[in-house]
Design an enzyme around this catalytic site. Structure first.
Site, mmCIF file in Angstrom:
data_model
loop_
_atom_site.group_PDB
_atom_site.id
_atom_site.type_symbol
_atom_site.label_atom_id
_atom_site.label_comp_id
_atom_site.label_asym_id
_atom_site.label_seq_id
_atom_site.Cartn_x
_atom_site.Cartn_y
_atom_site.Cartn_z
ATOM 1 N N CYS A 92 -11.091 -42.614 20.720
ATOM 2 C CA CYS A 92 -10.702 -43.151 19.411
ATOM 3 C C CYS A 92 -11.602 -42.703 18.270
ATOM 4 O O CYS A 92 -11.164 -42.020 17.345
ATOM 5 C CB CYS A 92 -10.708 -44.682 19.450
ATOM 6 S SG CYS A 92 -9.854 -45.419 20.842
ATOM 7 N N LYS A 146 -5.982 -49.961 12.535
ATOM 8 C CA LYS A 146 -7.265 -49.821 13.235
ATOM 9 C C LYS A 146 -8.223 -48.884 12.503
ATOM 10 O O LYS A 146 -7.881 -47.756 12.196
ATOM 11 C CB LYS A 146 -7.006 -49.308 14.657
ATOM 12 C CG LYS A 146 -8.265 -49.024 15.467
ATOM 13 C CD LYS A 146 -7.907 -48.621 16.880
ATOM 14 C CE LYS A 146 -9.128 -48.182 17.675
ATOM 15 N NZ LYS A 146 -8.807 -47.911 19.083
ATOM 16 N N HIS A 148 -12.185 -48.581 13.452
ATOM 17 C CA HIS A 148 -13.039 -48.100 14.545
ATOM 18 C C HIS A 148 -13.945 -46.946 14.141
ATOM 19 O O HIS A 148 -14.183 -46.012 14.917
ATOM 20 C CB HIS A 148 -12.203 -47.715 15.763
ATOM 21 C CG HIS A 148 -12.994 -47.804 17.045
ATOM 22 N ND1 HIS A 148 -12.534 -47.323 18.253
ATOM 23 C CD2 HIS A 148 -14.225 -48.318 17.304
ATOM 24 C CE1 HIS A 148 -13.431 -47.532 19.191
ATOM 25 N NE2 HIS A 148 -14.485 -48.145 18.630
ATOM 26 N N LYS A 319 -6.893 -39.837 28.940
ATOM 27 C CA LYS A 319 -7.826 -40.259 27.901
ATOM 28 C C LYS A 319 -9.270 -40.183 28.417
ATOM 29 O O LYS A 319 -9.555 -40.530 29.551
ATOM 30 C CB LYS A 319 -7.507 -41.689 27.482
ATOM 31 C CG LYS A 319 -8.516 -42.307 26.531
ATOM 32 C CD LYS A 319 -8.182 -43.753 26.226
ATOM 33 C CE LYS A 319 -9.255 -44.371 25.328
ATOM 34 N NZ LYS A 319 -8.929 -45.753 24.930
#
Length: 534
Positions: A92, A146, A148, A319
């Site tokens: 992310c 989001k 982050h 991921k």
């Protein structure tokens, strides 16, 4: 008798001729026609809507052949340009930081893992972000969803980094209904759960038991409805979907009763709800008169998490890995301003390319930024020109640990700190990856290298590779072998040496990784809300 020229006062025969105001007007029109914003065919800089999905896998959309139904995304992709050779980062924070800075994470100090909840870290404050550059170009800038990218200081918050408004959550993941995030607190020897939802810089406490995708879609469509079409808009909509936890209203799971794997079934419902949300956003753009001058971009931030319902088949990995399943991004551009539509682009592109592309399209300038790693891709996307990018650094992380090991594994393979003579340009025990044209080189431990077939559609849940577990170097021809099944490093030693030399160059020009210890002062016990603490 001729009239006097307003410029010289001299007599000029033959009639009035052009006056100075008219000449200035013609000059202004010429400059406008030559501006980057006019290159798109728009009468003003285009609106830009960037939708970022979270943990969406390669095999999770209809236009990639998935059984998951995504009619709105499929239609947009079919009428636009599908980015078929487009890369993001494995996690992310790295993808989001590179999207908004146009710079590799080795130049930001963010090459190791991601920003943890209680880490005193954020995207360096001396970096100029995409919304700041677009504001300078006259845009209204709004963010929903989001973040982050760090929040330990107020200076790190979205509203301090170029966004006029912000509605969303600051951390990496949370409950879709309660909007609470949980994180370890050392003094507790356990975890603390607290609200992580904000409207601007204030806690948003009135949304309990409302699904986040619906909240974010409502805010995005409200921004669109209230926006004057004559002013250029930048809307960055970063959905929570489809990151875990696996939660979705029951009715969105019902069409997927044929999927036996429960995680995959819930995940499919989450994707379908996000697809519906995208349809509502584009509907709002059209109904409020913005669509005809909008560039709409859809991207994932990284590959799918196979442990939470995502799938990247037939690509290798998931991921958190440097295999194609972790970094090959699902993405497309849809816009009436595109000169080519309904095509699939095989030109090499990276998430760092969005900043220079969009700033140029907006008629803005990147003069205030540090040296960019991204390229202006608009002619490649819109007209089909060859990509200006031939090389792409995936990452270099000498402190890599495998937080998402393969099934049955519980640790990162041991490093061999020696420098094999035949690969002396770069320490091949270091986790790194680089791409040059069709060639991709990986070193160290790239992360779990299994292939994961779609759940419920195969008799096996994962397919491990054949080879020694201590192997630390691979070369693939991605054009011929996108599934990374055939290591050709022995057949092309000169290419290996060249790419190792490039990795060493990047390594020498990287900044130290910034990964500070967790700070116990982050504990939100007194307020019940995750907030800046320094």
């Amino acid at each position: 008798m001729g009239k006097l020229s307003p410029c010289t006062g001299r007599s000029r025969p033959g009639g009035p001729g052009p006056q100075l105001p008219l000449l200035l007007l013609l000059l202004q029109l010429l400059l406008l026609l030559l501006s980057p914003a006019r290159a798109s065919g728009a009468t003003q800089p285009p609106h830009v809507v960037f939708v970022l999905a979270d943990d969406l896998g390669w095999n999770d959309l209809g236009f990639h052949g998935s059984v998951i139904r995504t009619p709105h995304l499929d239609a947009l992709a079919a009428g636009g340009v599908v980015l078929d050779n487009y890369y993001v980062q494995p996690l992310c924070t790295p993808s989001r930081s590179q999207l908004l800075t146009g710079r590799y994470q080795i130049h930001l100090g963010l090459q190791h893992y991601l920003i943890m909840t209680c880490q005193p870290s954020c995207v360096p404050l001396d970096e100029k972000l995409l919304p700041q550059l677009l504001k300078e170009a006259g845009y209204a800038t709004h963010m929903v969803g989001k973040w982050h990218l760090g929040m330990y200081r107020k200076e790190c918050l979205p509203t301090r980094r170029g966004f006029d408004t912000y509605f969303g959550y600051l951390l990496g993941s949370e409950d879709y209904y309660t909007h609470e995030a949980c994180a370890p607190i050392e003094s507790l020897n356990g975890t603390r759960c607290a609200l992580d939802l904000r409207d601007g810089e204030e806690p948003a406490k009135e949304y309990n038991n409302i699904y986040s995708t619906n909240i974010f879609t409502k805010r995005a469509t409200t921004v669109i409805a209230n926006h004057p079409p004559e002013k250029p808009l930048f809307l960055y909509l970063a959905f929570q979907s489809v990151h875990d936890p696996l939660q979705v209203p029951e009715e969105y799971m019902e069409p997927y009763g044929f999927i036996q794997d429960k995680h995959r079934r819930i995940y499919a419902g989450m994707v379908s709800l996000m697809d519906e949300a995208v349809g509502n956003v584009t509907k709002a753009l059209k109904s409020h008169g913005l669509w005809n001058n909008t560039v709409f971009i859809f991207s994932t931030d990284n590959g799918g998490q196979t442990r939470s319902g995502g799938n990247n088949w037939p690509l290798r990995g998931r991921k958190g890995t440097l295999w194609e399943g972790g970094i090959r991004g699902t993405g497309f551009v849809a816009s009436p301003l595109l000169k080519q539509k309904g095509v699939k682009s095989r030109e090499l592109m990276h998430i760092t390319d969005w900043l220079p592309t969009l700033v140029d399209l907006a008629g803005g300038s990147t003069n205030g930024t540090k040296p960019l790693d991204g390229f202006n891709m608009w002619k490649t996307i819109s007209e089909g020109h060859p990509s200006p990018r031939v090389e792409l650094l995936h990452n270099i992380d000498q402190d890599f640990f495998d937080g998402l090991p393969c099934p049955g594994k519980n640790m990162t393979p041991a490093k061999d700190d020696s420098f094999p003579l035949e690969h002396s340009a770069f320490n091949t025990s270091i986790h790194a990856g680089i791409r040059y044209k069709n060639w991709k080189l990986l070193t160290g431990h790239p992360g779990c290298g299994y292939w994961f077939p779609p759940p419920s559609q195969s008799n096996v849940s994962e397919i491990p590779p054949v080879g020694p577990p201590t192997k630390t170097l691979w070369l693939f021809d991605i054009n011929q072998d996108p599934e990374e099944r055939h290591d050709v490093s022995r057949e092309h030693p000169h290419i290996v040496q060249n790419l190792l030399s490039r990795l060493q160059y990047y390594h020498e020009h990287s900044v130290p990784s910034h990964f500070p210890p967790l700070d116990p002062r982050c504990d939100p016990k007194s307020t019940g809300v995750w907030s800046p603490w320094m």
